[in-house]
Design a protein around this motif. Structure first.
Motif, mmCIF file in Angstrom:
data_model
loop_
_atom_site.group_PDB
_atom_site.id
_atom_site.type_symbol
_atom_site.label_atom_id
_atom_site.label_comp_id
_atom_site.label_asym_id
_atom_site.label_seq_id
_atom_site.Cartn_x
_atom_site.Cartn_y
_atom_site.Cartn_z
ATOM 1 N N GLU A 104 0.841 -1.205 0.000
ATOM 2 C CA GLU A 104 0.000 0.000 0.000
ATOM 3 C C GLU A 104 0.871 1.249 0.000
ATOM 4 O O GLU A 104 0.635 2.185 -0.752
ATOM 5 C CB GLU A 104 -0.870 0.055 1.272
ATOM 6 C CG GLU A 104 -2.081 -0.814 1.242
ATOM 7 C CD GLU A 104 -2.817 -0.777 2.587
ATOM 8 O OE1 GLU A 104 -2.780 0.256 3.296
ATOM 9 O OE2 GLU A 104 -3.412 -1.812 2.932
ATOM 10 N N ARG A 105 1.846 1.227 0.871
ATOM 11 C CA ARG A 105 2.723 2.393 0.984
ATOM 12 C C ARG A 105 3.424 2.656 -0.347
ATOM 13 O O ARG A 105 3.463 3.790 -0.818
ATOM 14 C CB ARG A 105 3.751 2.130 2.087
ATOM 15 C CG ARG A 105 4.685 3.302 2.356
ATOM 16 C CD ARG A 105 5.947 2.839 3.055
ATOM 17 N NE ARG A 105 6.584 1.774 2.285
ATOM 18 C CZ ARG A 105 7.130 0.685 2.826
ATOM 19 N NH1 ARG A 105 7.142 0.510 4.128
ATOM 20 N NH2 ARG A 105 7.683 -0.245 2.048
ATOM 21 N N ASP A 106 3.934 1.587 -0.972
ATOM 22 C CA ASP A 106 4.672 1.755 -2.222
ATOM 23 C C ASP A 106 3.767 2.137 -3.392
ATOM 24 O O ASP A 106 4.137 2.941 -4.227
ATOM 25 C CB ASP A 106 5.438 0.468 -2.552
ATOM 26 C CG ASP A 106 6.504 0.174 -1.491
ATOM 27 O OD1 ASP A 106 6.823 1.101 -0.706
ATOM 28 O OD2 ASP A 106 6.993 -0.966 -1.439
ATOM 29 N N LYS A 107 2.568 1.511 -3.456
ATOM 30 C CA LYS A 107 1.694 1.747 -4.612
ATOM 31 C C LYS A 107 0.829 2.986 -4.466
ATOM 32 O O LYS A 107 0.548 3.670 -5.439
ATOM 33 C CB LYS A 107 0.772 0.544 -4.819
ATOM 34 C CG LYS A 107 1.445 -0.616 -5.519
ATOM 35 C CD LYS A 107 0.397 -1.636 -5.961
ATOM 36 C CE LYS A 107 1.040 -2.793 -6.698
ATOM 37 N NZ LYS A 107 0.242 -4.029 -6.578
ATOM 38 N N LEU A 108 0.359 3.245 -3.229
ATOM 39 C CA LEU A 108 -0.612 4.328 -3.043
ATOM 40 C C LEU A 108 -0.035 5.513 -2.289
ATOM 41 O O LEU A 108 -0.671 6.557 -2.186
ATOM 42 C CB LEU A 108 -1.844 3.811 -2.290
ATOM 43 C CG LEU A 108 -2.481 2.505 -2.771
ATOM 44 C CD1 LEU A 108 -3.601 2.072 -1.832
ATOM 45 C CD2 LEU A 108 -3.021 2.664 -4.182
ATOM 46 N N GLU A 271 -7.056 -2.543 -4.794
ATOM 47 C CA GLU A 271 -7.754 -1.822 -5.856
ATOM 48 C C GLU A 271 -8.836 -0.917 -5.283
ATOM 49 O O GLU A 271 -9.011 0.223 -5.698
ATOM 50 C CB GLU A 271 -8.431 -2.832 -6.790
ATOM 51 C CG GLU A 271 -7.965 -2.765 -8.229
ATOM 52 C CD GLU A 271 -8.513 -3.946 -8.999
ATOM 53 O OE1 GLU A 271 -9.723 -3.922 -9.309
ATOM 54 O OE2 GLU A 271 -7.741 -4.904 -9.251
ATOM 55 N N ARG A 272 -9.568 -1.456 -4.322
ATOM 56 C CA ARG A 272 -10.618 -0.678 -3.677
ATOM 57 C C ARG A 272 -10.043 0.548 -2.964
ATOM 58 O O ARG A 272 -10.588 1.644 -3.061
ATOM 59 C CB ARG A 272 -11.358 -1.598 -2.692
ATOM 60 C CG ARG A 272 -12.522 -0.954 -1.965
ATOM 61 C CD ARG A 272 -13.030 -1.952 -0.937
ATOM 62 N NE ARG A 272 -13.847 -1.313 0.077
ATOM 63 C CZ ARG A 272 -15.173 -1.419 0.141
ATOM 64 N NH1 ARG A 272 -15.817 -2.131 -0.743
ATOM 65 N NH2 ARG A 272 -15.842 -0.824 1.100
ATOM 66 N N LEU A 273 -8.917 0.343 -2.284
ATOM 67 C CA LEU A 273 -8.266 1.463 -1.598
ATOM 68 C C LEU A 273 -7.834 2.539 -2.585
ATOM 69 O O LEU A 273 -7.996 3.734 -2.332
ATOM 70 C CB LEU A 273 -7.017 0.980 -0.855
ATOM 71 C CG LEU A 273 -7.157 0.307 0.493
ATOM 72 C CD1 LEU A 273 -5.781 0.120 1.109
ATOM 73 C CD2 LEU A 273 -8.043 1.133 1.415
ATOM 74 N N ALA A 274 -7.302 2.084 -3.711
ATOM 75 C CA ALA A 274 -6.802 3.021 -4.721
ATOM 76 C C ALA A 274 -7.914 3.948 -5.202
ATOM 77 O O ALA A 274 -7.678 5.110 -5.505
ATOM 78 C CB ALA A 274 -6.200 2.256 -5.892
ATOM 79 N N GLY A 275 -9.147 3.415 -5.240
ATOM 80 C CA GLY A 275 -10.264 4.213 -5.732
ATOM 81 C C GLY A 275 -11.050 4.923 -4.648
ATOM 82 O O GLY A 275 -12.097 5.496 -4.910
ATOM 83 N N SER A 276 -10.549 4.883 -3.407
ATOM 84 C CA SER A 276 -11.319 5.500 -2.318
ATOM 85 C C SER A 276 -10.650 6.788 -1.843
ATOM 86 O O SER A 276 -9.442 6.967 -2.013
ATOM 87 C CB SER A 276 -11.476 4.506 -1.169
ATOM 88 O OG SER A 276 -10.227 4.275 -0.580
ATOM 89 N N PRO A 277 -11.444 7.707 -1.258
ATOM 90 C CA PRO A 277 -10.898 8.999 -0.859
ATOM 91 C C PRO A 277 -9.835 8.879 0.236
ATOM 92 O O PRO A 277 -9.860 7.949 1.039
ATOM 93 C CB PRO A 277 -12.128 9.751 -0.326
ATOM 94 C CG PRO A 277 -13.094 8.690 0.044
ATOM 95 C CD PRO A 277 -12.854 7.561 -0.909
ATOM 96 N N VAL A 278 -8.917 9.811 0.231
ATOM 97 C CA VAL A 278 -7.870 9.845 1.255
ATOM 98 C C VAL A 278 -8.394 10.605 2.468
ATOM 99 O O VAL A 278 -8.922 11.698 2.331
ATOM 100 C CB VAL A 278 -6.614 10.562 0.705
ATOM 101 C CG1 VAL A 278 -5.514 10.593 1.759
ATOM 102 C CG2 VAL A 278 -6.125 9.860 -0.553
ATOM 103 N N VAL A 279 -8.264 9.991 3.662
ATOM 104 C CA VAL A 279 -8.708 10.701 4.876
ATOM 105 C C VAL A 279 -7.587 10.865 5.880
ATOM 106 O O VAL A 279 -6.611 10.154 5.845
ATOM 107 C CB VAL A 279 -9.888 9.984 5.594
ATOM 108 C CG1 VAL A 279 -11.168 10.305 4.862
ATOM 109 C CG2 VAL A 279 -9.644 8.505 5.708
#
Ligand code: C2E
Ligand code: CA
Ligand code: CA
Ligand code: CA
Length: 279
Positions: A104-108, A271-279
């Motif tokens: 996650e850290r590396d991709k997002l 994939e779901r995380l990638a498309g979700s808003p950053v909080v």
């Protein structure tokens, strides 16, 4: 009469044999399965009522067997808790979770915390904290990224030792959830002393709130109590809109359940995380 009895006995015998074969298969194959990476983690997102989006997830292990297909943890976790293999499996699961967090850290460029299940037996290892710190170092992660779920029944085993260990974890920056709260005994008295940050109320309460006035009231007061002693509340096993509305009304903090999403494989989760808003 005798005939009938024999028939019934034959059915019973058949079921018993099936169960024993099942157990034997699991015990015979567990070592091989872990080596062959047949166990994998699924992630179930957890929704924040306040932030109106997912703010964490729980890691749940699955055994994808080459012949049997997907084996549910209900079939093997109780066996592994009896023979001690759960300790090895949990270590494996925690490392897989750390791999996921690093990905996650590396991709997002960001990390959403994940809670992991910690079995009663895991606490017998005096170096448990060192193991977690080793993972943090190896994958370059921080303790807030992992939360530890311990069921309330685990604490009854060896409360003094577990409490000391938990304090060391907390000093290092890890948080604890009390899992399945309300399903066992002495829940309330344990809240006095245990260094737990988040209460996860057992799903039997939420499943009864529509049919049982008492279950609903108890739920409401458990949330109130938790907040009064500065704990957050997660409700799991939430399946319907009515339940969600009720939980929002009584002020629970986070919701986990099929209503929002089922546990999903790692790639789907990222994939779901990638498309979700950053909080
Ligand atoms: P748990 O920790 O209480 O996990 C919650 C269980 O409820 C999961 O079952 C989850 O899939 C299920 N669930 C989630 N939302 C809903 C819902 O809306 N409705 C219903 N009916 N069920 C829902 P699962 O994945 O089969 O896991 C069962 C148990 O196995 C877990 O209960 C946990 O005690 C144990 N377990 C799973 N993975 C691990 C692990 O890696 N280590 C250890 N030690 N135990 C694990
Ligand atoms: Ca859990
Ligand atoms: Ca639970
Ligand atoms: Ca449970």
């Amino acid at each position: 009469v005798k005939d009938n009895y024999q028939k019934r006995y034959a059915v019973y015998d058949g079921l018993m044999r099936e169960r024993m074969m099942d157990e034997q298969m699991i015990l015979r194959e567990m070592e091989f399965a872990i080596e062959q990476k047949q166990f994998s983690i699924y992630l179930q997102p957890i929704y924040s009522v306040v932030k109106k989006c997912d703010t964490s997830a729980e890691a749940l292990v699955r055994w994808v067997h080459p012949k049997e297909g997907m084996i549910s943890p209900a079939r093997f976790i109780p066996l592994f808790e009896r023979n001690g293999f759960i300790v090895r499996l949990d270590h494996y699961v925690w490392e897989e979770v750390c791999r996921l967090l690093a990905e996650e850290r590396d991709k997002l460029g960001r990390v959403v915390p994940v809670s992991v299940n910690v079995s009663r037996l895991d606490f017998y290892d005096e170096n448990l904290l060192e193991f977690f710190m080793g993972l943090m170092k190896k994958y370059d992660l921080e303790p807030w990224m992992i939360k530890l779920e311990v069921t309330e029944s685990a604490y009854t085993d060896n409360p003094q030792q577990i409490m000391t260990m938990m304090r060391r974890f907390q000093d290092a920056g890890f948080k604890f959830l009390m899992d399945d709260f309300g399903s066992g005994y002495s829940s309330l008295s344990m809240l006095r002393n245990l260094p737990v940050n988040i209460l996860k109320i057992d799903m039997k309460f939420v499943q009864e709130i529509v049919t049982s006035f008492r279950a609903a009231k108890i739920m409401e007061h458990m949330v109130q109590l938790a907040h009064d002693i500065h704990m957050e509340v997660v409700i799991e096993g939430v399946e319907t809109k009515e339940q969600v509305e009720f939980l929002q009304e009584i002020g629970c903090d986070e919701i986990q359940g099929y209503y929002f999403s089922k546990p999903m494989p790692k790639d789907e989760y990222i994939e779901r995380l990638a498309g979700s808003p950053v909080v």
